[in-house]
Motif scaffolding. Structure first.
Motif, PDB file in Angstrom:
ATOM      1  N   PHE A  96      -8.763   1.532  -3.888  1.00 17.78           N
ATOM      2  CA  PHE A  96      -8.774   3.011  -3.837  1.00 17.78           C
ATOM      3  C   PHE A  96     -10.119   3.406  -4.432  1.00 17.78           C
ATOM      4  O   PHE A  96     -10.260   3.502  -5.645  1.00 17.78           O
ATOM      5  CB  PHE A  96      -7.613   3.581  -4.655  1.00 17.78           C
TER       6      PHE A  96
ATOM      7  N   VAL B 120       0.843  -1.201   0.000  1.00 17.31           N
ATOM      8  CA  VAL B 120       0.000   0.000   0.000  1.00 17.31           C
ATOM      9  C   VAL B 120       0.881   1.256   0.000  1.00 17.31           C
ATOM     10  O   VAL B 120       0.689   2.176  -0.806  1.00 17.31           O
ATOM     11  CB  VAL B 120      -0.943   0.000   1.230  1.00 17.31           C
TER      12      VAL B 120
ATOM     13  N   ALA C 146      -6.115   4.056   1.256  1.00 18.55           N
ATOM     14  CA  ALA C 146      -6.446   2.731   0.695  1.00 18.55           C
ATOM     15  C   ALA C 146      -7.314   1.941   1.672  1.00 18.55           C
ATOM     16  O   ALA C 146      -7.137   2.047   2.881  1.00 18.55           O
ATOM     17  CB  ALA C 146      -5.182   1.956   0.403  1.00 18.55           C
TER      18      ALA C 146
ATOM     19  N   GLN D 112       1.043   4.050  -3.030  1.00 19.43           N
ATOM     20  CA  GLN D 112       0.704   5.457  -2.854  1.00 19.43           C
ATOM     21  C   GLN D 112       1.826   6.368  -3.355  1.00 19.43           C
ATOM     22  O   GLN D 112       1.576   7.393  -3.947  1.00 19.43           O
ATOM     23  CB  GLN D 112       0.358   5.737  -1.398  1.00 19.43           C
TER      24      GLN D 112
END
Lengths: 464, 376
Positions: free
Chosen positions: A463, A435, A453, A439
């Motif tokens: 998302f 995650v 998330a 990002q």
């Protein structure tokens, strides 16, 4: 009768508590050439009777040698030569001093039948007496490094821009680590019960060491403290073979290997099986130290089937290790011929109990699980699904490229259903790490900032 | 004189020629009667009742020694005389066709229980290793062990001791027929014909050996005719033997089948006699190298013979009793021959041990004299 046993090493089992059998003591003879002969008979026929008679005869010889009885028998032979009487004396002295007589060569005569007995004559011939020595090597705790000498081969690799020598050196270093990993794994066998079964035979051992060494190479550097070139020579097609001596850091190997072993040894699994098999399997997996979770990406799918015939039932049990995407990592099937029970309401429970209680079947299932876990790591980790709402992506065409560059990610595939882009990829780390990486790396291609998330389960990141 | 000589010669020539013409064709065959009489059991005469002329080597003797044996039951050498084929037994009855008095009851006959009897009887003579088809007892026992000893113990034992895989199938075919005779007072007459086959289940080859022939059993062998009598009036059963009642018919057929199996066993024992090697002779006592393990039965009548250069020479007859791995016998009669005299003289003086070039063997004559009395 029966095949001649010939000359071979025999164990002179001195004080072995043999089961009470009707073995009749016969003659003990010392021949003029110094050979000691004992004859014994044992009830029965075949190898076990021969072995029994032989063991008794050998024990008889050993007793006679230890007690000095052979000397008193031999003393009656005035015509015995000096070499023979010296050998008997030496043997007797050494036996009394606790000399280990195992390994002395003996002759066993062809067995012959006497009524229900089988008889053999065993003779211990004159031979040089010495001590046997063994050597062994092990993981020495006092040292921080392990030195190994290894050979590596290499050919020029234009793709990576490496010379033949560099490739050969890398190969040698990888082998050095592999060797050390091997030594360490052997030491640690008992620690990882899940993966022990892999390391039970030699070929699996090599596969395991090599696998771990390859993982180590991609994950970390600096395991080799120092190395020196000992020799190098040219191979055909401009290849080079190098021999190096490398000092491998024990602690780093230990740490990294155990990390990988844990990864292989204990991923979480979900069990998909009808009752009562599911609870039986869950119980068994817990005993094996495998963590269970209904949301795990790896699924153990088991199908039991009762084979019914003439009022009896047998169990046909098939187990598959798959992931959510349907990839099969391992398969196992029981041996339905093992047992049949009267067909009744409890037959399935009982049969599952018996089949899972059998050690070799447990090991085979355990091995399949271990192999499956290893394959997951080998293929780059478990498959994760990433859903990204289309409105966040400014350049969706670059999504595949960006995800492919993520460290630890591979096998990326993208699909789109209008509202969402769905990316499937293998990732070897934790979901949280993925995650964070997503990002960060998706920023250049997003239209607006990505929302926080949502981790739907261990393998689905959304998302929305 | 010359003429007389010529005539004489001519006559002699004619005589010779006519003699050639009158030579008979070789008579090698003769007409035989095909019998449909009931079969009978043939068993060995007791060794104590043998006479000199009776001492002859019977068929199917096998002089193979134990040198090839590993004595490991699960992994025995093919050439070992103690290796016995593993078989599973089947009892198959052909359907009774047609209509008529008593046919329905005969058709209902169930032979599954006979199969178990057959397995039991065959196991006892130790010519085959038999894999039982009695699933219910076996699975019941495992269930009990599971309850009493636990899953691990049962699993380990089951993995260790796997079910034997049969080499052959022994199949018994039966043919059942019935006829009735008489009018007001009639009687039923049942016939049971048995044949046995040994089949390789993979190649489907039916083996020619052992050849047990055909066994015919008639109801009169097991029941007095009066027991099968019944009375009819107006074409309806009135009294007597209940030929339409399957339980009653079963009783008769069972007895017939049982007799058939007994005869089958005796034929099997003649077809596959027990052979053993004589290790030594002391006085009238002989020591054999195998016993129960080779199917030697108690009170076995065995012919003792010397086997040398492919020839057999009988030297006597013995009454033999087996132990597990060996057997002891008593020579009841030495053959009246110089060889037997020499051996007996040596045995009298001490222990006679046969040499490697002239080994001595013992072969059973067939079913021991008291077998039918004691075992069937």
């Amino acid at each position: 009768m029966i095949k001649a046993t010939g000359v071979k090493s025999a164990l002179l089992t001195l004080a072995v508590g043999l089961p009470a059998v009707s073995v009749q003591a016969q003659d003990l003879n010392v021949l003029l050439n110094g050979a000691i002969e004992a004859e014994h008979c044992a009830y029965g026929r075949g190898a076990s009777a021969i072995e029994q008679a032989k063991t008794e005869a050998l024990a008889e010889i050993a007793r006679a040698v230890q007690s000095g009885k052979v000397l008193s028998i031999a003393n009656t032979y005035e015509q015995m030569d000096t070499a023979s009487s010296t050998w008997l004396q030496q043997l007797s002295d050494m036996a009394q001093a606790g000399y280990d007589m195992r390994g002395l060569r003996t002759n066993t005569s062809k067995p012959r039948l006497e009524g229900s007995d089988t008889c053999v004559t065993v003779s211990l011939n004159k031979q040089p007496l010495g001590t046997a020595s063994t050597d062994s090597g092990s993981w020495d705790d006092a040292q921080t490094t392990v030195s190994v000498t290894v050979v590596g081969e290499g050919w020029r690799d234009d793709k990576q821009g490496m010379s033949a020598r560099e490739v050969a050196e890398l190969d040698a270093l990888r082998r050095a680590i592999s060797q050390v990993v091997g030594v360490w794994l052997t030491e640690q066998r008992t620690q990882y019960s899940n993966t022990v079964s892999h390391t039970n035979n030699t070929s699996d051992n090599f596969a395991m060491n090599d696998f771990v060494a390859r993982q180590l190479q991609t994950k970390s550097a600096g395991m080799v403290k120092q190395w020196q070139l000992i020799d190098s020579k040219q191979l055909a097609n401009n290849g080079i073979e190098v021999t190096i001596r490398a000092d491998v850091e024990k602690q780093k190997v230990e740490l990294a290997t155990s990390h990988i072993m844990q990864q292989i040894g204990s991923p979480r699994v979900a069990v998909a099986a009808p009752a009562p098999l599911d609870s039986e399997l869950k119980r068994w997996l817990s005993q094996q130290g495998v963590e269970l979770s209904d949301n795990a990406n790896l699924i153990l799918r088991a199908k039991p089937r009762l084979i019914e015939r003439a009022g009896t039932a047998r169990l046909d049990l098939r187990v598959q290790v798959t992931d959510q995407a349907g990839n099969v990592y391992g398969e196992w099937q029981n041996d339905p011929a093992l047992l049949s029970l009267p067909n009744g309401p409890n037959a399935l429970y009982d049969l599952i109990d018996v089949h899972l209680a059998l050690e070799p079947q447990q090991q085979a299932l355990s091995k399949q699980l271990g192999d499956a876990f290893m394959r997951v790591v080998q293929e780059g980790g478990l498959v994760h699904d990433v859903y990204i709402n289309s409105r966040y992506l400014a350049q969706p065409e670059r999504l595949s490229g960006v995800l492919s560059t993520l460290g630890g990610a591979q096998d990326v595939s993208i699909s789109n259903n209008g509202e969402f882009y769905k990316a499937q990829l293998r990732f070897s780390g934790k979901t949280g790490d993925l995650v964070a990486a997503l990002q960060q790396s998706l920023q250049p291609i997003t239209a607006t900032e990505l929302p926080k998330a949502v981790i739907a389960n261990e393998f689905t990141i959304r998302f929305n | 004189m010359k003429n007389t000589l010529k005539i004489a010669l001519s006559l002699a020539a004619v005589a010779v020629l006519s003699a050639c013409q009158t030579t008979q064709p070789a008579q090698q065959t003769q007409t035989g009667q095909v019998s449909n009489r009931a079969s009978n059991a043939i068993i060995a005469k007791s060794a104590y009742r043998f006479e000199d002329d009776d001492i002859k080597v019977p068929a199917y003797f096998d002089t193979q020694g134990l040198a090839n044996c590993t004595f490991d039951r699960s992994n025995e050498n093919d050439n070992c005389p103690l290796k016995k084929p593993i078989v599973r037994m089947y009892f198959s009855g052909t359907d009774v066709g047609g209509e008529g008095q008593g046919v329905d009851a005969l058709r209902e006959y169930d032979d599954s229980q006979l199969l178990k009897m057959l397995e039991n009887q065959f196991a006892g003579i130790n010519r085959f290793r038999i894999v039982t088809r009695d699933d219910s007892v076996i699975s019941e026992e495992k269930q009990l062990q599971l309850e009493q000893q636990g899953a691990t113990s049962v699993a380990n034992r089951a993995a260790e001791r796997r079910v034997l895989q049969p080499d052959y199938v022994v199949k018994l075919d039966t043919l059942r027929t019935v006829k009735n005779e008489g009018s007001i007072t009639g009687w039923m007459d049942y016939t049971l014909e048995l044949t046995a086959a040994t089949i390789d289940p993979y190649t489907r080859e039916m083996l020619s050996y052992p050849n047990l022939g055909k066994i015919r059993v008639k109801s009169e062998d097991v029941r007095d005719r009066s027991e099968l009598k019944y009375v009819m009036a107006n074409n309806r059963y009135v009294s007597g033997y209940r030929y339409f009642d399957s339980a009653h018919v079963n009783a008769v057929i069972n007895d017939m089948a049982s007799r058939g199996i007994d005869i089958l066993l005796t034929r099997m024992l003649s077809e596959m006699p027990a052979t053993a090697q004589v290790l030594g002779i002391k006085g009238n006592q002989i020591s054999l190298d195998r016993g129960q393990n080779a199917g030697v039965l108690p009170n076995e009548t065995m012919i003792i013979f010397q086997y040398s250069a492919g020839f057999v020479e009988p030297i006597g007859v013995a009454n033999v009793n087996p132990s597990r791995n060996s057997a002891m016998g008593e020579m009841t009669l030495w053959k009246d021959s110089s060889l037997a005299d020499t051996i007996s003289a040596q045995a009298e003086a001490g222990i006679y041990r046969p040499s490697n070039s002239a080994k001595i063997f013992a072969v059973s004559v067939g079913t021991p004299a008291n077998f039918l009395e004691n075992r069937t």
